[in-house]
Write an enzyme that holds these catalytic residues in place. Structure first.
Site, PDB file in Angstrom:
ATOM      1  N   HIS A 108      -2.958  16.491 -25.215  1.00  0.00           N
ATOM      2  CA  HIS A 108      -2.817  15.079 -24.837  1.00  0.00           C
ATOM      3  C   HIS A 108      -4.028  14.209 -25.145  1.00  0.00           C
ATOM      4  O   HIS A 108      -3.882  13.000 -25.287  1.00  0.00           O
ATOM      5  CB  HIS A 108      -2.469  14.957 -23.350  1.00  0.00           C
ATOM      6  CG  HIS A 108      -1.009  15.188 -23.085  1.00  0.00           C
ATOM      7  ND1 HIS A 108      -0.382  16.373 -23.401  1.00  0.00           N
ATOM      8  CD2 HIS A 108      -0.046  14.389 -22.556  1.00  0.00           C
ATOM      9  CE1 HIS A 108       0.905  16.291 -23.061  1.00  0.00           C
ATOM     10  NE2 HIS A 108       1.133  15.096 -22.553  1.00  0.00           N
ATOM     11  N   LYS A 150       1.855  11.316 -10.706  1.00  0.00           N
ATOM     12  CA  LYS A 150       0.885  10.432 -11.358  1.00  0.00           C
ATOM     13  C   LYS A 150       1.653   9.212 -11.830  1.00  0.00           C
ATOM     14  O   LYS A 150       2.618   9.333 -12.588  1.00  0.00           O
ATOM     15  CB  LYS A 150       0.248  11.114 -12.562  1.00  0.00           C
ATOM     16  CG  LYS A 150      -0.805  12.117 -12.206  1.00  0.00           C
ATOM     17  CD  LYS A 150      -1.773  12.274 -13.363  1.00  0.00           C
ATOM     18  CE  LYS A 150      -1.655  13.597 -14.011  1.00  0.00           C
ATOM     19  NZ  LYS A 150      -2.449  13.739 -15.228  1.00  0.00           N
ATOM     20  N   GLU A 198      -5.435  16.924  -9.662  1.00  0.00           N
ATOM     21  CA  GLU A 198      -6.054  17.303 -10.935  1.00  0.00           C
ATOM     22  C   GLU A 198      -7.552  17.546 -10.820  1.00  0.00           C
ATOM     23  O   GLU A 198      -8.355  16.930 -11.522  1.00  0.00           O
ATOM     24  CB  GLU A 198      -5.770  16.214 -11.996  1.00  0.00           C
ATOM     25  CG  GLU A 198      -5.934  16.716 -13.413  1.00  0.00           C
ATOM     26  CD  GLU A 198      -5.394  15.740 -14.441  1.00  0.00           C
ATOM     27  OE1 GLU A 198      -4.190  15.798 -14.720  1.00  0.00           O
ATOM     28  OE2 GLU A 198      -6.163  14.914 -14.938  1.00  0.00           O
ATOM     29  N   LYS A 246       5.698  22.956 -14.122  1.00  0.00           N
ATOM     30  CA  LYS A 246       5.003  21.736 -13.688  1.00  0.00           C
ATOM     31  C   LYS A 246       4.886  21.702 -12.168  1.00  0.00           C
ATOM     32  O   LYS A 246       3.833  21.372 -11.609  1.00  0.00           O
ATOM     33  CB  LYS A 246       5.726  20.494 -14.207  1.00  0.00           C
ATOM     34  CG  LYS A 246       5.011  19.225 -13.782  1.00  0.00           C
ATOM     35  CD  LYS A 246       4.902  18.188 -14.825  1.00  0.00           C
ATOM     36  CE  LYS A 246       3.916  17.115 -14.389  1.00  0.00           C
ATOM     37  NZ  LYS A 246       3.906  15.963 -15.222  1.00  0.00           N
ATOM     38  N   GLU A 277       6.951  18.191 -25.139  1.00  0.00           N
ATOM     39  CA  GLU A 277       6.387  18.563 -23.829  1.00  0.00           C
ATOM     40  C   GLU A 277       6.891  19.943 -23.402  1.00  0.00           C
ATOM     41  O   GLU A 277       6.174  20.711 -22.769  1.00  0.00           O
ATOM     42  CB  GLU A 277       6.768  17.525 -22.755  1.00  0.00           C
ATOM     43  CG  GLU A 277       6.140  16.149 -22.938  1.00  0.00           C
ATOM     44  CD  GLU A 277       4.650  16.080 -22.560  1.00  0.00           C
ATOM     45  OE1 GLU A 277       4.069  17.101 -22.124  1.00  0.00           O
ATOM     46  OE2 GLU A 277       4.067  14.990 -22.727  1.00  0.00           O
ATOM     47  N   ARG A 330       0.817  -1.230   0.000  1.00  0.00           N
ATOM     48  CA  ARG A 330       0.000   0.000   0.000  1.00  0.00           C
ATOM     49  C   ARG A 330       0.843   1.268   0.000  1.00  0.00           C
ATOM     50  O   ARG A 330       0.415   2.310   0.478  1.00  0.00           O
ATOM     51  CB  ARG A 330      -0.988   0.023   1.173  1.00  0.00           C
ATOM     52  CG  ARG A 330      -1.965  -1.127   1.137  1.00  0.00           C
ATOM     53  CD  ARG A 330      -3.097  -0.954   2.111  1.00  0.00           C
ATOM     54  NE  ARG A 330      -3.988  -2.088   2.026  1.00  0.00           N
ATOM     55  CZ  ARG A 330      -3.805  -3.216   2.681  1.00  0.00           C
ATOM     56  NH1 ARG A 330      -2.762  -3.354   3.478  1.00  0.00           N
ATOM     57  NH2 ARG A 330      -4.660  -4.202   2.545  1.00  0.00           N
ATOM     58  N   ARG A 361      -4.572  21.566 -12.902  1.00  0.00           N
ATOM     59  CA  ARG A 361      -3.556  20.656 -13.446  1.00  0.00           C
ATOM     60  C   ARG A 361      -3.898  20.170 -14.849  1.00  0.00           C
ATOM     61  O   ARG A 361      -3.021  19.759 -15.608  1.00  0.00           O
ATOM     62  CB  ARG A 361      -3.362  19.477 -12.478  1.00  0.00           C
ATOM     63  CG  ARG A 361      -2.213  18.596 -12.886  1.00  0.00           C
ATOM     64  CD  ARG A 361      -1.884  17.532 -11.858  1.00  0.00           C
ATOM     65  NE  ARG A 361      -0.883  16.645 -12.409  1.00  0.00           N
ATOM     66  CZ  ARG A 361      -0.115  15.852 -11.709  1.00  0.00           C
ATOM     67  NH1 ARG A 361      -0.219  15.818 -10.401  1.00  0.00           N
ATOM     68  NH2 ARG A 361       0.762  15.082 -12.295  1.00  0.00           N
ATOM     69  N   HIS A 386       5.571   9.044 -27.367  1.00  0.00           N
ATOM     70  CA  HIS A 386       4.557   9.863 -26.702  1.00  0.00           C
ATOM     71  C   HIS A 386       4.653  11.316 -27.183  1.00  0.00           C
ATOM     72  O   HIS A 386       3.648  11.942 -27.540  1.00  0.00           O
ATOM     73  CB  HIS A 386       4.765   9.775 -25.186  1.00  0.00           C
ATOM     74  CG  HIS A 386       3.880  10.689 -24.400  1.00  0.00           C
ATOM     75  ND1 HIS A 386       2.513  10.525 -24.310  1.00  0.00           N
ATOM     76  CD2 HIS A 386       4.165  11.825 -23.696  1.00  0.00           C
ATOM     77  CE1 HIS A 386       1.995  11.497 -23.572  1.00  0.00           C
ATOM     78  NE2 HIS A 386       2.978  12.303 -23.188  1.00  0.00           N
ATOM     79  N   HIS A 435      -2.909  11.063 -26.925  1.00  0.00           N
ATOM     80  CA  HIS A 435      -3.015   9.705 -26.358  1.00  0.00           C
ATOM     81  C   HIS A 435      -3.741   8.763 -27.308  1.00  0.00           C
ATOM     82  O   HIS A 435      -3.409   7.587 -27.411  1.00  0.00           O
ATOM     83  CB  HIS A 435      -3.753   9.730 -25.014  1.00  0.00           C
ATOM     84  CG  HIS A 435      -2.870  10.120 -23.865  1.00  0.00           C
ATOM     85  ND1 HIS A 435      -3.366  10.542 -22.652  1.00  0.00           N
ATOM     86  CD2 HIS A 435      -1.530  10.141 -23.741  1.00  0.00           C
ATOM     87  CE1 HIS A 435      -2.365  10.815 -21.842  1.00  0.00           C
ATOM     88  NE2 HIS A 435      -1.236  10.581 -22.470  1.00  0.00           N
ATOM     89  N   ASN A 488      -2.455  18.894 -19.727  1.00  0.00           N
ATOM     90  CA  ASN A 488      -2.917  17.911 -20.716  1.00  0.00           C
ATOM     91  C   ASN A 488      -3.145  18.539 -22.087  1.00  0.00           C
ATOM     92  O   ASN A 488      -3.693  17.889 -22.986  1.00  0.00           O
ATOM     93  CB  ASN A 488      -4.225  17.258 -20.242  1.00  0.00           C
ATOM     94  CG  ASN A 488      -4.020  16.474 -18.968  1.00  0.00           C
ATOM     95  OD1 ASN A 488      -2.939  15.946 -18.728  1.00  0.00           O
ATOM     96  ND2 ASN A 488      -5.049  16.419 -18.126  1.00  0.00           N
TER      97      ASN A 488
END
Ligand code: GLY
Length: 350
Positions: A239, A136, A228, A218, A178, A114, A232, A255, A243, A236
């Site tokens: 993206h 993330k 997010e 960032k 990016e 965990r 945030r 990517h 994606h 994206n």
């Protein structure tokens, strides 16, 4: 050396311009056991086996190259490896590699017992400016990219700029996508720097500055909205479309290359819905093309639309995008219709 602080579920720092050997030494002294994951090319090129052998509390686990290391079968093997190594709550994982490795390593650390500590040592430009910072973590599934994941910040991100020297031009350029994104959403100085360093080898000369500026943005955004809830999402930009085509290519394209096309799509969409000036839309194309990044696609629209609907940025059945009013001024676009998306797609279709 420069440090950038990130405030998330705990505070951590991005250390820019370190030597990874010293970092691994320090991490191994702070934990009883350290589980290191890295792809084979990093293990070979940087003599990781010999180096880690000298630190007697580390276990090295070699992951596959590329985005396929984020397949569910790999995480299963890592859990098994961590179990065999006897990794306990006070131990740590270190992910050395590109963005796929830091996403995967962070997810392994998030899920083992965990949550155990982890450290990122990014080796690609994309991982330095984006994937290793932000907390993330995740893996892919047949449904889509990064749909299984967790917010689990690293204890530290350690950037050794020497890794950039061994990147191919293609990989370096993919990372620049990016950086260019950050220029459009927040820091126009980045765009000025890139326009005066208009090919890959010139951009290498200013890589430390570009990395620093991108991480500052960032870190600021993540520190304000770690999970997010809204702000945030500006990260994206480009993206949702990116994606979709990345997944459609079965991760054959990088990517950053997918994001490059996605940035032009998002700019064109912003032209339609927000009146983004034509010269700014063209600036997307011209800066991306300086580094031979793609700005159009041959992929058909219908499956792209389908994949965009399953992107994690979708809320309910509505399709949402980040657009731009102008450079540095992002805007949340809600309920974008498929008709508008299709006419936008036609502007970037080959
Ligand atoms: N791992 C990328 C991020 O947190 O944004």
């Amino acid at each position: 050396m420069k440090h950038i602080a990130v405030s998330a579920e705990h505070e951590y720092r991005v250390h820019l311009n370190v030597h990874f050997e010293g970092v691994l030494n320090e991490i191994s002294q702070s934990h009883s056991k350290v589980f290191v994951i890295a792809p084979q090319y990093i293990v070979d090129n940087y003599h990781l086996t010999q180096f880690l052998h000298a630190l007697d509390n580390t276990t090295l686990f070699v992951v596959p190259d590329g985005e396929h290391q984020k397949d569910i079968s790999v995480i299963d093997q890592i859990w098994q490896g961590m179990g065999e190594a006897g990794l306990t709550r006070s131990d740590a994982l270190v992910a050395i590699g590109g963005g796929a490795t830091t996403d995967l390593g962070g997810f392994a650390a998030a899920t083992w017992l965990r949550g155990v500590a982890w450290y990122a040592i990014p080796t690609t430009l994309a991982a330095m400016v984006d994937a290793s910072v932000g907390g993330k973590t995740g893996i892919n599934s047949h449904i889509g990219k990064n749909l299984i994941g967790s917010f689990h910040s690293p204890r530290g991100v350690h950037i050794d700029l020497r890794f950039l020297k061994t990147l191919s031009d293609r990989d370096f350029a993919a990372g620049l996508a990016e950086v260019i994104k950050v220029g459009f959403i927040r820091d126009s100085e980045i765009l000025d720097i890139l326009q005066s360093h208009n090919n890959v080898s010139k951009a290498h000369e200013v890589s430390e500055e570009l990395i620093f500026r991108s991480i500052v943005v960032k870190a600021d955004v993540v520190s304000q909205d770690f999970q997010e809830s809204k702000l945030r999402e500006i990260l994206n930009y480009g993206h949702t479309f990116g994606h979709a085509i990345e997944k459609m290519s079965h991760y054959e394209i990088r990517h950053g290359e997918a994001v490059s096309v996605g940035l032009v799509f998002a700019a064109e969409l912003s032209g339609k819905l927000l009146g983004l000036k034509e010269e700014v839309i063209e600036l997307h194309r011209s800066i991306l093309q300086q580094y031979d990044l793609p700005t159009s696609t041959k992929m058909p629209f219908a499956p792209i639309l389908e994949l965009m609907r399953s992107d994690k940025k979708a809320r309910g059945s509505s399709l949402r995008f980040i657009g731009l009013n102008s450079i540095g001024s992002p805007h949340w676009l809600e309920d974008v219709t498929s008709d508008i998306l299709e006419t936008t797609y036609e502007r970037i279709a080959e």
